[in-house]
Design a protein around this motif. Structure first.
Motif, mmCIF file in Angstrom:
data_model
loop_
_atom_site.group_PDB
_atom_site.id
_atom_site.type_symbol
_atom_site.label_atom_id
_atom_site.label_comp_id
_atom_site.label_asym_id
_atom_site.label_seq_id
_atom_site.Cartn_x
_atom_site.Cartn_y
_atom_site.Cartn_z
ATOM 1 N N LEU A 66 0.802 -1.224 0.000
ATOM 2 C CA LEU A 66 0.000 0.000 0.000
ATOM 3 C C LEU A 66 0.841 1.284 0.000
ATOM 4 N N GLU B 221 2.653 2.724 -2.122
ATOM 5 C CA GLU B 221 2.576 3.546 -3.327
ATOM 6 C C GLU B 221 1.144 3.884 -3.726
ATOM 7 N N CYS B 222 0.196 3.504 -2.893
ATOM 8 C CA CYS B 222 -1.217 3.760 -3.199
ATOM 9 C C CYS B 222 -1.660 5.062 -2.549
ATOM 10 N N ASN B 223 -1.841 6.067 -3.321
ATOM 11 C CA ASN B 223 -2.301 7.344 -2.780
ATOM 12 C C ASN B 223 -3.767 7.301 -2.376
ATOM 13 N N ASP B 224 -4.518 6.348 -2.949
ATOM 14 C CA ASP B 224 -5.954 6.283 -2.659
ATOM 15 C C ASP B 224 -6.264 5.594 -1.334
ATOM 16 N N GLY C 220 -8.592 -0.313 -7.643
ATOM 17 C CA GLY C 220 -7.295 0.292 -7.948
ATOM 18 C C GLY C 220 -6.215 -0.302 -7.080
ATOM 19 N N CYS C 221 -5.243 0.490 -6.824
ATOM 20 C CA CYS C 221 -4.038 0.070 -6.122
ATOM 21 C C CYS C 221 -4.319 -0.582 -4.768
ATOM 22 N N ALA C 222 -5.240 -0.032 -4.015
ATOM 23 C CA ALA C 222 -5.477 -0.494 -2.644
ATOM 24 C C ALA C 222 -6.455 -1.666 -2.547
#
Length: 177
Positions: free
Chosen positions: A46, A48-51, A104-106
């Motif tokens: 996580l 690199e996950c801005n969300d 997404g990323c998260a």
């Protein structure tokens, strides 16, 4: 990178399978307990996950403070109830957050976190303990946060603190098995 994560996932899944089928093996196997703790891996996934740095909804935190004297006076059923209540509180918060975030990323790391918390719940609820059953109850008034880092910190404190102390207390079963 993806292959190493898949390999780690397979290893953890096999450890969880053993723990679910025989929870006493989880108590007696320090390595299995360490392998099941995915907090560091989740933080890394996580990072690199801005969300996912902050949530739009408050998440209630588990009770992580360990008062040794009061725990010595609790039954194993009572201690388990305390930990189970904290894990249930946390898993409900993670479910709410997962439902609100966009794919997404998260998404995957939060799904794995939810599954990981559920694995601990399964292990604890299937652990055979003597004495009368005690309804799960929190040992504190839960605090809340919007911070993913705080959620992961408190989760790690719960499993490496209270849960680990409980497992060490139950290790007497390992020599008698």
């Amino acid at each position: 990178m993806a292959l190493s994560r898949l390999l780690l996932l397979c290893m953890v899944a096999s450890e969880v399978w053993d723990a679910e089928t025989k929870p006493v093996d989880f108590v007696c196997n320090n390595g299995a307990r360490r392998a099941l703790n995915i907090v560091a891996e989740t933080e890394s996934a996580l990072s690199e996950c801005n969300d996912a740095k902050t949530f739009s909804t408050l998440v209630q935190l588990p009770c992580t403070e360990l008062h040794i004297e009061s725990w010595k006076n609790k039954s194993h059923q009572g201690i388990r109830g305390d930990i189970v209540a904290s894990l249930r509180l946390l898993i409900e918060g993670v479910k709410v957050v997962r439902a609100q975030i966009q794919p997404g990323c998260a998404s995957l790391p939060l799904q794995r976190l939810e599954h990981n918390i559920n694995n601990y719940l399964l292990i604890l609820t299937h652990l055979q303990l003597s004495g009368p059953a005690v309804s799960p109850g929190l040992s504190c008034v839960p605090q809340s946060t919007l911070s993913l880092n705080t959620v992961l910190l408190k989760y790690n404190q719960l499993i490496s603190g209270k849960l680990e102390w409980f497992m060490v207390d139950l290790e007497e079963r390992c020599t008698s098995q």
